[in-house]
Design a protein around this motif. Structure first.
Motif, short mmCIF file in Angstrom:
data_model
loop_
_atom_site.label_atom_id
_atom_site.label_comp_id
_atom_site.label_asym_id
_atom_site.label_seq_id
_atom_site.Cartn_x
_atom_site.Cartn_y
_atom_site.Cartn_z
N ARG A 5 0.91 -1.28 -0.24
CA ARG A 5 -0.06 0.02 0.12
C ARG A 5 0.86 1.30 -0.08
O ARG A 5 0.72 2.09 -0.73
N LEU A 6 1.93 1.26 0.70
CA LEU A 6 2.79 2.07 1.01
C LEU A 6 3.48 2.52 -0.33
O LEU A 6 3.61 3.73 -0.69
N GLN A 7 4.01 1.45 -1.26
CA GLN A 7 4.60 1.55 -2.44
C GLN A 7 3.70 2.38 -3.46
O GLN A 7 4.24 3.16 -4.11
N ARG A 8 2.29 1.88 -3.41
CA ARG A 8 1.30 2.37 -4.15
C ARG A 8 1.12 3.88 -4.05
O ARG A 8 1.10 4.94 -4.95
N THR A 9 1.08 4.44 -2.59
CA THR A 9 0.83 5.69 -2.53
C THR A 9 1.90 6.80 -2.80
O THR A 9 1.97 7.76 -3.21
N VAL A 10 3.16 6.38 -2.23
CA VAL A 10 4.29 7.03 -2.59
C VAL A 10 4.88 7.13 -4.06
O VAL A 10 5.60 7.89 -4.53
N GLY A 11 4.44 5.81 -4.65
CA GLY A 11 5.00 5.88 -6.03
C GLY A 11 6.42 5.77 -6.49
O GLY A 11 7.09 5.95 -7.49
N ILE A 12 7.30 5.37 -5.33
CA ILE A 12 8.54 5.09 -5.34
C ILE A 12 8.81 3.88 -5.93
O ILE A 12 8.31 2.93 -5.56
N THR A 13 10.06 3.75 -6.73
CA THR A 13 10.62 2.29 -7.13
C THR A 13 10.89 1.36 -5.87
O THR A 13 11.88 1.84 -5.26
N PHE A 14 10.62 0.33 -5.68
CA PHE A 14 11.13 -0.45 -4.58
C PHE A 14 11.96 -1.81 -5.28
O PHE A 14 11.31 -2.09 -6.05
N ILE A 15 12.99 -2.11 -4.96
CA ILE A 15 13.65 -3.37 -5.00
C ILE A 15 13.75 -4.00 -3.62
O ILE A 15 14.41 -3.52 -2.78
N LEU A 16 13.17 -5.27 -3.81
CA LEU A 16 12.98 -5.99 -2.40
C LEU A 16 13.81 -7.16 -2.43
O LEU A 16 13.90 -7.96 -3.54
N VAL A 17 14.90 -7.38 -1.96
CA VAL A 17 15.61 -8.62 -1.53
C VAL A 17 14.92 -9.78 -0.79
O VAL A 17 14.53 -9.37 0.44
N THR A 18 14.77 -10.92 -1.14
CA THR A 18 13.81 -11.79 -0.18
C THR A 18 14.46 -13.27 -0.92
O THR A 18 14.79 -13.50 -2.01
#
Ligand SMILES: Nc1ncnc2c1ncn2[C@@H]1O[C@H](COP(=O)(O)OP(=O)(O)OP(=O)(O)O)[C@@H](O)[C@H]1O
Ligand SMILES: [Mg+2]
Lengths: 361, 296
Positions: free
Chosen positions: A179-192
Motif C-alpha cells: 500500500r505504501l509503495q502505491r501511495t508514494v509511487g517510489i520504485t522498490f527493489i526488494l531482496v528476499t
C-alpha cells in the motif's frame, strides 16, 4: 520510456569468488521489483552494488540516465532499509527518522513536520521521543522505512526487511508495504529468499542462482511457467517427472513416463524445446483425485493413495501411479461434502496437457 | 557437598564469600583505617586517639595543599591539572590508534596488533620510567640527537625534571589502558550503522562525527576514568622525574607517611585526594550523560 535503473553486464569478484556473473536488468519507474533466490546467490551483493556500497568488477549501472560508477553511496538517489534495520542506538526515533534531513534546505519547523508525517505514514505517530533501543522488531522496521522514505529517494532498496518478523507481523507488513509503495509511487527493489513474499508483493521478480538471473518475469508467469528445473524447484511445490519432448510438425509433443502423451502449447515450454529426454513439471493444484462415484472428461490415471497431509483448508495427497517414477503430489481444496481419502485407498488421478511445463534445463 | 543441597541464594553466598572476605580485608579495612586515622593526631612517636579535625584544618588553612599563592599552585590542583593533561593527551593519542586497529586492520590481524601494542608493557613500570629518563635527560637520546643534527647547540633543560617529563612518561605508561576500552567500544559499533549514515547522505567524516564518535563515548569515558584516577595516585613517576624540585600529591602523602612519620596528616591528605578524584570523575560522568549522550 527508458528504464529508471539499468544494469549491463555487472560482474563482481571477491578474490577468486565470482559473486555476480553478468547481471542485465532494467527496472521501470514505480515498479515493485524483487530479487529472489537461495542463500548466498548474490542478492545482497547486487542490492549493495546498486546502493553504492560495492563496486562492480565490471559492467555499468545507470540510475535515471546517469552512470553511477563515480557516484558514492551518499550521493546516489537511492535509500536502503538494511536487513538489520541499522537504527542508530544513540538517537531517538525522531532523530533517527530525521537523520538524513540535515543537509536539506528546510527550516527546523519544516523538518519537525516532515518527521511527524513520515512517522504517521508508517503508523508510529507519537513514538518520536522514544529511545531507539526500546523498540520492537516491527517498530524498528517501520522506523527504518520512515527514515529512508523521508528523503523521497528515486529508488528504495530493501534487504530482507521482513525476515526478522514473525509470520503474522510479516503478512501484515507485506500488505502495508504494498500500500505504501502505491501511495508514494517510489520504485522498490526488494531482496528476499521467501518465494511467497516475492509472489505476493512484486510486479516483477528476478530469480537468482549463483550470481546469475535464472528467470525474470511477473509472479504469475514465474509460478505457472518456470523456464528451468531450478526455478520450478525453488518456487512453490512442483512434481518433476522424467519425460520425452519432441516436435511433430509445429506441435510440441510431450510423453510423461506413466501418464501418457500429449501436445502442449509453446508457452508451456518457456525455456525452449530441446528434443529428447526432459523434465516435466506439474503443479499439485493442477492435478486432482477422483472421489468414489465422480466422473471427469479430463485424462485419468489409476493409482493408490500413499500419504495424506491435512492442512485444514487443503489436503495434500501423495498418489502412487504405476509407471510414474515417484508418487504424485496432489492438492485438493476441502470444500463442503468432500471426503478425505485414507492411505491405501485406490483412486484416479486427473490431469490434462495444460498442466504440463517442459523444463528442458 | 553440603552447599549444593542448599538454596540458590545460599550457594551464591558461599561461592562469593572467599573473594568477598579477601576484598574486605584488603580494600575496605585499610580504607576504614585511613578514615579513622585521619581524625587522630601524631604526638611524637605515638598516635593521639582523641577525635579531632585538626589535620583537615591544617590542609585547608595554609596555601601549600589546596589554595596555593601567587607563585605556586596548591599541590592538589596542580596534581589534578597534571592528571587531566595526561588523560587528555593519552586519550587523544589512543583514539586514532584504537580506530586504526578496529576499522583499518584486517579482522584476522587485529589480535596481532593488540599484542604488539601491549609489548612495551611487558617490561616493568620502573624500568620504563628510567628509560624515559635516558631518553629525555641532559645527555639523553633526544638532546644528543638534536645536537648531532645541529638543530640545537646546548642540551635542552625543559625535557627532564619538570612536569613535561612527568606528563610524557605517564601518557606513555597509561596508553594501553586508554586504547583497549576505546577499541572495545569501536568494535561494538555495528558496521551497517556507518553504511546507513552514508546511505542517508553523510560522507565519511560527517559519519564519524554523527555516528562513530557518539557511539564510542562509553569507551572514551572508560579510558578517561582508567587513566585519570590512577595517575593522580602515581608516585613513582613524579618522584623520579621531578627530582627535588616540585612535588605532586602522591609524593606529599608518601613523605608524610614514611619520612615525617605523620600518619594522620597523610591519611587526611589521602582522603581529600580521593574525594577530589571522586568529585572530578562524577562531574565528568554527569557531563557525559548530559551533553555527550554516551549510551552503553
Ligand atoms: N565481502 C565479501 N568477501 C567475500 N565474499 C563475499 C563478500 N560478500 C559476499 N560474499 C560472498 O558472495 C556470495 C553472495 O553473497 P550475498 O550476501 O550477496 O548472498 P545473498 O544472496 O544475499 O544471501 P542471503 O540470502 O544468505 O543473504 C556469498 O557466497 C558470499 O559468501
Ligand atoms: Mg543477503
Amino acid at each position: 520510456m527508458t528504464a529508471l535503473i539499468q544494469l549491463r553486464g555487472i560482474h563482481k569478484h571477491y578474490g577468486d569468488y565470482h559473486a555476480l556473473r553478468g547481471i542485465d536488468l532494467e527496472i521501470r519507474q514505480g515498479e515493485f521489483f524483487s530479487l529472489l533466490g537461495p542463500s548466498g546467490c548474490g542478492k545482497t551483493t547486487l542490492l549493495r552494488t546498486i546502493a553504492g556500497f560495492e563496486t562492480p568488477s565490471s559492467g555499468t549501472l545507470m540510475i535515471d540516465g546517469k552512470d553511477m560508477a563515480a557516484v558514492p553511496a551518499n550521493h546516489r538517489p537511492t535509500n536502503m532499509v538494511f536487513q538489520s534495520y541499522a537504527i542508530f542506538p544513540h538517537l531517538t526515533v525522531a532523530e533517527n527518522v530525521g537523520f538524513g534531513l540535515r543537509r536539506e534546505p528546510m527550516s527546523k519547523d519544516q523538518k519537525t513536520k516532515a518527521v511527524a508525517e513520515a512517522l504517521a505514514m508508517v503508523g508510529l505517530s507519537g513514538y518520536g521521543t522514544r529511545a531507539a533501543h526500546a523498540l520492537s522488531g516491527g517498530q524498528r522496521q517501520r522506523v527504518a522505512l520512515a527514515r529512508a522514505l523521508i528523503l523521497k529517494p528515486k529508488v528504495l532498496l530493501l534487504d530482507e526487511p521482513l525476515s526478522a518478523l514473525d509470520k503474522k507481523m510479516r503478512e501484515q507488513m507485506q500488505v502495508e508495504l504494498i500500500r505504501l509503495q502505491r501511495t508514494v509511487g517510489i520504485t522498490f527493489i526488494l531482496v528476499t529468499h521467501d518465494q511467497e513474499e516475492a509472489l505476493v508483493m512484486s510486479d516483477r521478480i528476478a530469480v537468482m542462482f549463483e550470481g546469475e538471473i535464472g528467470q525474470m518475469a511477473d509472479p504469475e508467469t514465474l509460478y505457472r511457467r518456470p523456464n528451468s528445473r531450478r526455478v520450478a524447484e525453488f518456487i512453490g511445490k512442483m512434481n518433476i517427472l522424467p519425460g520425452q519432448v519432441g516436435m511433430e510438425g509445429n506441435r510440441i509433443v510431450v510423453d510423461v513416463a506413466g501418464l501418457g502423451r500429449g501436445a502442449v502449447e509453446t508457452d508451456q515450454a518457456p525455456g525452449g524445446v530441446v528434443p529428447g529426454n526432459t523434465s516435466v513439471g506439474i503443479r499439485p493444484e493442477t492435478l486432482g483425485v477422483l472421489f468414489p462415484g465422480e466422473t471427469t472428461d479430463r485424462r485419468v490415471a489409476e493409482g493408490v493413495v500413499d500419504e495424506v497431509v491435512y492442512y485444514g483448508d487443503m489436503t495434500y495427497y501423495d498418489v502412487r501411479v504405476p509407471g510414474v517414477q515417484q508418487p504424485l503430489t496432489i492438492s485438493m481444496k476441502n470444500i463442503i461434502g468432500r471426503p478425505v481419502l485414507e492411505v491405501g485407498a485406490p483412486t484416479r488421478v486427473v490431469w490434462d496437457e495444460r498442466s504440463l511445463v517442459v523444463l528442458s534445463r | 557437598m553440603g552447599i549444593f543441597a542448599t538454596s540458590p541464594k545460599a550457594r551464591a553466598a558461599a561461592l562469593v564469600a572467599p573473594p568477598l572476605i579477601y576484598s574486605l580485608l584488603l580494600l575496605a579495612f585499610p580504607l576504614v583505617a585511613i578514615v579513622v586515622i585521619s581524625f587522630w593526631t601524631q604526638s611524637g612517636l605515638n598516635l593521639d586517639r582523641t577525635f579531632t579535625t585538626a589535620n583537615y584544618r591544617e590542609i585547608f588553612s595554609g596555601p601549600i595543599y589546596i589554595w596555593g599563592n601567587a607563585n605556586r599552585w596548591g599541590v592538589l590542583p596542580l596534581s589534578i591539572f597534571v592528571s587531566a593533561t595526561v588523560t587528555l593527551i593519552t586519550v587523544a593519542l589512543a583514539y586514532p590508534i584504537a580506530y586504526f586497529v578496529s576499522f583499518v586492520v584486517a579482522p584476522e590481524r587485529k589480535s596481532l596488533w593488540l599484542f604488539l601494542i601491549t609489548i612495551p608493557f611487558w617490561t616493568s613500570y620502573l624500568i620504563r620510567v628510567f628509560l624515559w629518563k635516558v631518553i629525555l635527560g641532559y645527555n639523553g637520546v633526544v638532546n644528543t640527537g638534536l645536537i648531532e643534527l645541529g638543530i640545537i647547540q646546548e642540551p635542552l633543560n625543559v625535557l627532564l625534571y619538570n612536569l613535561n617529563s612527568v606528563i610524557i612518561t605517564l601518557a606513555h605508561a597509561y596508553a594501553v589502558f586508554a586504547i583497549l576500552p576505546i577499541y572495545v567500544a569501536l568494535e561494538k559499533i555495528d558496521r551497517s550503522l556507518l553504511e546507513a549514515s552514508q546511505d542517508l547522505g553523510e560522507n565519511r567524516f560527517t559519519t564519524f562525527l554523527r555516528v562513530t564518535l557518539p557511539l564510542s563515548v562509553p569507551g572514551i569515558v572508560g579510558a578517561v576514568l582508567i587513566v585519570f584516577i590512577p595517575t593522580i595516585g602515581d608516585y613513582v613517576t613524579p618522584e623520579l622525574m621531578l627530582g627535588s624540585g616540585g612535588r605532586l600529591m602522591s609524593n606529599v602523602i608518601q613523605t608524610q607517611f614514611l619520612q615525617l612519620n605523620n600518619w594522620p596528616l597523610g591519611a587526611a591528605l589521602s582522603i581529600i585526594t580521593m574525594l577530589a578524584v571522586g568529585i572530578v570523575s562524577l562531574l565528568f560522568i554527569l557531563l557525559n550523560r548530559r551533553w555527550l549522550r554516551g549510551r552503553a
